[in-house]
Design a protein around this motif. Structure first.
Motif, PDB file in Angstrom:
ATOM      1  N   GLY A 412      28.748  37.458 -24.954  1.00  0.00           N
ATOM      2  CA  GLY A 412      28.781  36.245 -25.760  1.00  0.00           C
ATOM      3  C   GLY A 412      28.122  35.034 -25.138  1.00  0.00           C
ATOM      4  N   ASP A 413      27.289  35.227 -24.101  1.00  0.00           N
ATOM      5  CA  ASP A 413      26.692  34.069 -23.435  1.00  0.00           C
ATOM      6  C   ASP A 413      25.213  33.876 -23.765  1.00  0.00           C
ATOM      7  OD1 ASP A 413      25.919  36.369 -22.153  1.00  0.00           O
ATOM      8  OD2 ASP A 413      25.972  35.498 -20.137  1.00  0.00           O
ATOM      9  N   LYS A 414      24.591  34.859 -24.411  1.00  0.00           N
ATOM     10  CA  LYS A 414      23.181  34.726 -24.766  1.00  0.00           C
ATOM     11  C   LYS A 414      22.905  35.509 -26.040  1.00  0.00           C
ATOM     12  CE  LYS A 414      21.976  38.434 -21.513  1.00  0.00           C
ATOM     13  NZ  LYS A 414      21.186  38.787 -20.326  1.00  0.00           N
ATOM     14  N   PHE A 415      21.770  35.206 -26.664  1.00  0.00           N
ATOM     15  CA  PHE A 415      21.431  35.900 -27.897  1.00  0.00           C
ATOM     16  C   PHE A 415      19.924  36.078 -28.002  1.00  0.00           C
ATOM     17  CE2 PHE A 415      21.187  31.414 -29.030  1.00  0.00           C
ATOM     18  CZ  PHE A 415      20.069  31.338 -29.857  1.00  0.00           C
ATOM     19  N   LYS A 416      19.539  37.022 -28.833  1.00  0.00           N
ATOM     20  CA  LYS A 416      18.134  37.240 -29.134  1.00  0.00           C
ATOM     21  C   LYS A 416      17.896  36.922 -30.604  1.00  0.00           C
ATOM     22  CE  LYS A 416      16.946  40.512 -25.491  1.00  0.00           C
ATOM     23  NZ  LYS A 416      16.370  41.825 -25.140  1.00  0.00           N
ATOM     24  N   TYR A 417      16.783  36.253 -30.862  1.00  0.00           N
ATOM     25  CA  TYR A 417      16.412  35.885 -32.224  1.00  0.00           C
ATOM     26  C   TYR A 417      15.117  36.608 -32.570  1.00  0.00           C
ATOM     27  CZ  TYR A 417      15.262  33.013 -36.294  1.00  0.00           C
ATOM     28  OH  TYR A 417      14.957  32.578 -37.563  1.00  0.00           O
ATOM     29  N   LEU A 418      15.106  37.295 -33.706  1.00  0.00           N
ATOM     30  CA  LEU A 418      13.952  38.090 -34.102  1.00  0.00           C
ATOM     31  C   LEU A 418      13.428  37.602 -35.446  1.00  0.00           C
ATOM     32  CD1 LEU A 418      16.403  40.170 -32.923  1.00  0.00           C
ATOM     33  CD2 LEU A 418      14.473  41.733 -32.942  1.00  0.00           C
ATOM     34  N   SER A 430      12.742  36.333 -29.236  1.00  0.00           N
ATOM     35  CA  SER A 430      12.927  35.263 -28.256  1.00  0.00           C
ATOM     36  C   SER A 430      14.379  35.297 -27.800  1.00  0.00           C
ATOM     37  CB  SER A 430      12.594  33.897 -28.864  1.00  0.00           C
ATOM     38  OG  SER A 430      13.415  33.619 -29.984  1.00  0.00           O
ATOM     39  N   GLU A 431      14.609  35.034 -26.522  1.00  0.00           N
ATOM     40  CA  GLU A 431      15.963  35.097 -25.971  1.00  0.00           C
ATOM     41  C   GLU A 431      16.405  33.707 -25.523  1.00  0.00           C
ATOM     42  OE1 GLU A 431      18.421  37.362 -22.383  1.00  0.00           O
ATOM     43  OE2 GLU A 431      16.716  38.370 -23.355  1.00  0.00           O
ATOM     44  N   GLU A 436      21.981  26.725 -24.751  1.00  0.00           N
ATOM     45  CA  GLU A 436      20.676  26.062 -24.760  1.00  0.00           C
ATOM     46  C   GLU A 436      19.705  26.848 -25.639  1.00  0.00           C
ATOM     47  OE1 GLU A 436      17.235  24.615 -21.559  1.00  0.00           O
ATOM     48  OE2 GLU A 436      19.147  25.429 -20.850  1.00  0.00           O
ATOM     49  N   TYR A 437      19.393  26.284 -26.796  1.00  0.00           N
ATOM     50  CA  TYR A 437      18.497  26.960 -27.726  1.00  0.00           C
ATOM     51  C   TYR A 437      17.842  25.920 -28.634  1.00  0.00           C
ATOM     52  CZ  TYR A 437      22.743  26.474 -30.552  1.00  0.00           C
ATOM     53  OH  TYR A 437      23.856  25.981 -31.184  1.00  0.00           O
ATOM     54  N   PRO A 438      16.754  26.280 -29.330  1.00  0.00           N
ATOM     55  CA  PRO A 438      16.054  25.319 -30.199  1.00  0.00           C
ATOM     56  C   PRO A 438      16.963  24.773 -31.299  1.00  0.00           C
ATOM     57  CG  PRO A 438      14.711  27.273 -29.837  1.00  0.00           C
ATOM     58  CD  PRO A 438      16.060  27.577 -29.266  1.00  0.00           C
ATOM     59  N   LYS A 439      16.785  23.512 -31.608  1.00  0.00           N
ATOM     60  CA  LYS A 439      17.629  22.830 -32.590  1.00  0.00           C
ATOM     61  C   LYS A 439      17.559  23.490 -33.959  1.00  0.00           C
ATOM     62  CE  LYS A 439      18.632  18.191 -34.384  1.00  0.00           C
ATOM     63  NZ  LYS A 439      18.208  16.765 -34.392  1.00  0.00           N
ATOM     64  N   GLU A 440      16.380  24.048 -34.301  1.00  0.00           N
ATOM     65  CA  GLU A 440      16.227  24.639 -35.635  1.00  0.00           C
ATOM     66  C   GLU A 440      17.057  25.913 -35.821  1.00  0.00           C
ATOM     67  OE1 GLU A 440      12.444  25.729 -33.237  1.00  0.00           O
ATOM     68  OE2 GLU A 440      13.742  23.975 -33.535  1.00  0.00           O
ATOM     69  N   LEU A 441      17.602  26.449 -34.726  1.00  0.00           N
ATOM     70  CA  LEU A 441      18.445  27.644 -34.825  1.00  0.00           C
ATOM     71  C   LEU A 441      19.931  27.305 -34.925  1.00  0.00           C
ATOM     72  CD1 LEU A 441      16.782  30.075 -32.235  1.00  0.00           C
ATOM     73  CD2 LEU A 441      16.419  29.936 -34.705  1.00  0.00           C
ATOM     74  N   GLN A 442      20.258  26.017 -34.967  1.00  0.00           N
ATOM     75  CA  GLN A 442      21.657  25.577 -34.936  1.00  0.00           C
ATOM     76  C   GLN A 442      22.499  26.248 -36.024  1.00  0.00           C
ATOM     77  OE1 GLN A 442      23.559  23.175 -32.904  1.00  0.00           O
ATOM     78  NE2 GLN A 442      25.084  24.325 -34.037  1.00  0.00           N
ATOM     79  N   LYS A 443      22.015  26.209 -37.268  1.00  0.00           N
ATOM     80  CA  LYS A 443      22.805  26.752 -38.377  1.00  0.00           C
ATOM     81  C   LYS A 443      23.018  28.253 -38.218  1.00  0.00           C
ATOM     82  CE  LYS A 443      23.108  26.976 -43.413  1.00  0.00           C
ATOM     83  NZ  LYS A 443      22.486  26.598 -44.716  1.00  0.00           N
ATOM     84  N   LYS A 444      21.962  28.961 -37.808  1.00  0.00           N
ATOM     85  CA  LYS A 444      22.081  30.412 -37.685  1.00  0.00           C
ATOM     86  C   LYS A 444      22.989  30.806 -36.523  1.00  0.00           C
ATOM     87  CE  LYS A 444      17.857  31.607 -40.130  1.00  0.00           C
ATOM     88  NZ  LYS A 444      16.509  32.193 -40.104  1.00  0.00           N
TER      89      LYS A 444
END
Length: 568
Positions: A412-418, A430-431, A436-444
């Motif tokens: 539960g400490d990291k995620f991958k976005y495809l 992208s991992e 710490e991740y891009p703001k545009e991924l906040q909702k997802k």
């Protein structure tokens, strides 16, 4: 004031509001008309966006053609006058209104999570903790309305809107009235059949605030049981049952005694004998030793609160082992061998959830331990966001409606976005760290966490499963999925195809081992070489395997043609 359509037919209409200033100058505000939100009577509701401020509102559009009679015009002005005077966190905010040659536009607070109608269609019925939370908010709004001498007169699930923060907002004041003096009675027969109070139907003695109390009791019953207490297929029969106060609590649904007592006390034919809002707030239903959340998490729009979420509101003295969650589906008939929690719900508007950990193979055909990974649990919320799932290795993923995918590591400490990019539309990965991740991924990311909260629950503590090697994290995820009339299919990136049929049979295809596993209705499994599986004498298996191959073929070529007739 005018309205015009944008020159590009693909663009939304542009609505203009003309404002005459004190000095005679005319200012123009523009709104782009977005998605359709709903309709009622002659009015239609759309999402409006101010071209100047970009603020979103819900606009109720009433055609002037429907206001030719003075009574209709007066009714609309009464609605506006009452609603614009109200300011409460649990009442839909009134922005302002204007008109042009064709329509009257009423701009209201936008509630992004639809109404409790849609919530109950997805969930079927709610748990008592949720009902406590929602009723407290409704009672707060009613206290405010009645203190300002306003009777709503149309309280129902469709008029309870849910904000982005999951706040209840009472809306639609089209039938509301304001009393001029204490003790005044109204005699207009109005309301919605399932929720209307008996004194409104009678009409002789008039009615007052107590009609809202009655509707509150109907709402409480509906949320706990799943349907209104007096509902029938015929309005006249429904009215007769209301007049006779003829309803009962289903035996196959477990309700607490305080819950039933509250409803029984409210649904009393004589309005003078119904409890006041203060008495309802002090009822034991709201004081059973547990704390009540101010707001519920958005994940409850699709699925019940998880056991870990529920536990935090239990009395401290109560052991977690004693937690008994209210079922969200009716109990099965006696003698049924199935657990209703594990039913694959056969309703398009309901979330699909099933835990198949007890059926999936733990050994390969050769007897050596299998390292294959499968979908262990899932919830279908594609009506709004997408499909959430839990893999057997502890990873939680979401396949979003826009075909992007997100996968949270077992820790539960990291995620991958495809997301698919380039001419070949391949998944680009992208991992990111969860911190710490891009703001545009906040909702997802927020949705991922809500799905995880529900799906995972106490799986880690209960199963003792081996977790995936962190170095291998993210290599296996749901690449495609498809729902047909009879089954749900998952195609995983590890070349496993998993098909769960609604009759509780399963087909599991492995490209790596070239084997097919069939799980029958009793949970018994048989494994066959894929090369000659269709020649098997097991007709149940071959029938489902043919269906699986057909929809798999369509999934790879023409998904829209995947639905075929198939009788189990």
């Amino acid at each position: 004031m005018t309205s015009r359509k944008a020159e590009d037919p693909d663009q939304p209409a542009i609505i203009e509001e003309k404002i005459v200033r004190v000095n005679g100058e005319i200012a123009v505000r523009q709104y782009s008309k977005g998605r359709f939100l709903g309709k009622g009577g002659f009015a239609r509701c759309y999402e409006f966006c101010s071209t100047e401020t970009r603020k979103l509102t819900a606009s109720k559009i009433v055609p002037k053609a429907s206001l030719t009679k003075s009574r209709a015009k007066q009714k609309l002005m009464t609605e506006i006058k009452i609603h614009r005077s109200l300011h409460h966190p649990n009442i839909v905010g009134f922005e302002h209104f204007f008109e042009d040659q064709e329509n009257v536009y009423i701009l209201l607070e936008l509630c992004t999570n639809q109404t409790m109608n849609e919530l109950l269609r997805r969930r079927k019925r709610l748990q008592e903790l949720e009902v406590q939370c929602y009723l407290q908010q409704i009672i707060s709004a009613l206290n405010y309305l009645h203190a300002h001498k306003v009777i709503h007169r149309d309280l129902k699930l469709g008029n309870f809107f849910l904000s982005d923060k999951m706040e209840i907002k009472i809306g639609d004041f089209g039938l509301a009235t304001k009393l001029e003096f204490d003790g005044e009675k109204k005699r207009t027969i109005c309301g919605t059949p399932n929720y209307i109070a008996p004194e409104v139907l009678d009409g002789k003695m008039g009615h007052s605030y107590e009609v809202d109390i009655w509707s509150l009791g109907v709402v409480a019953y509906t949320l706990l049981v799943g349907k209104p207490p007096f509902e029938t297929s015929d309005v006249k029969t429904t009215y007769r049952r209301i007049r006779m106060n003829s309803y009962s609590f289903p035996e196959n649904i477990s309700l607490s005694e305080p819950g039933k007592n509250l409803i029984t006390r409210i649904l009393v034919t004589d309005p003078t004998k119904r409890p006041t809002l203060t008495e309802i707030s002090n009822h034991e239903f709201f004081h059973q030793g547990n704390s009540i959340p101010k707001l519920l998490p958005p994940s409850t729009l699709a699925c019940p609160p998880s056991a870990s979420y529920m536990r935090q509101f239990l009395p401290q003295a109560q052991s977690a082992a004693n937690l008994r969650l209210t079922e969200t589906t009716p109990s099965l008939p006696k003698g049924s061998g199935r657990n209703s929690k594990n039913e694959l719900v056969n309703t398009e508007r309901m979330p699909r959830q099933k835990d198949d950990s007890n059926k999936m193979p733990t050994k390969s055909i050769s007897g050596s331990p299998s390292n294959e990974i499968w979908v262990k649990k899932w919830v279908d919320y594609s009506s709004k966001y997408g499909l959430g799932y839990l893999l057997s290795n502890g990873s939680t993923g979401v396949f979003f409606n826009d075909s992007t995918k997100i996968l949270l590591s077992p820790t539960g400490d990291k995620f991958k976005y495809l997301e698919r990019k380039g001419p070949d539309r391949q998944d680009v990965v992208s991992e990111h760290l969860l911190t710490e991740y891009p703001k545009e991924l906040q909702k997802k990311v927020t949705l991922l966490q809500h799905f995880r909260s529900y799906l995972e629950g106490d799986v880690k503590q209960e199963t003792g499963e081996e977790r995936q090697d962190e170095n291998e994290f993210g290599n296996i995820y749901v690449k495609k999925w498809m729902k047909t009339r009879h089954a749900i299919m998952f195609r995983l990136s590890n070349k496993i195809v998993q098909v769960n049929f609604q009759d509780h049979t399963e087909i599991i295809l492995s490209s790596e081992t070239r084997m097919v596993t069939y799980v029958n209705k009793k949970g018994e499994r048989n494994t066959y070489p894929l090369s000659n599986a269709l020649e098997s004498t097991n007709q149940e298996m071959t029938k489902r395997l043919k269906y699986t191959k057909e929809i798999l073929s369509n999934m790879l070529t023409a998904p829209k043609q995947a639905e075929k007739d198939f009788e189990v």
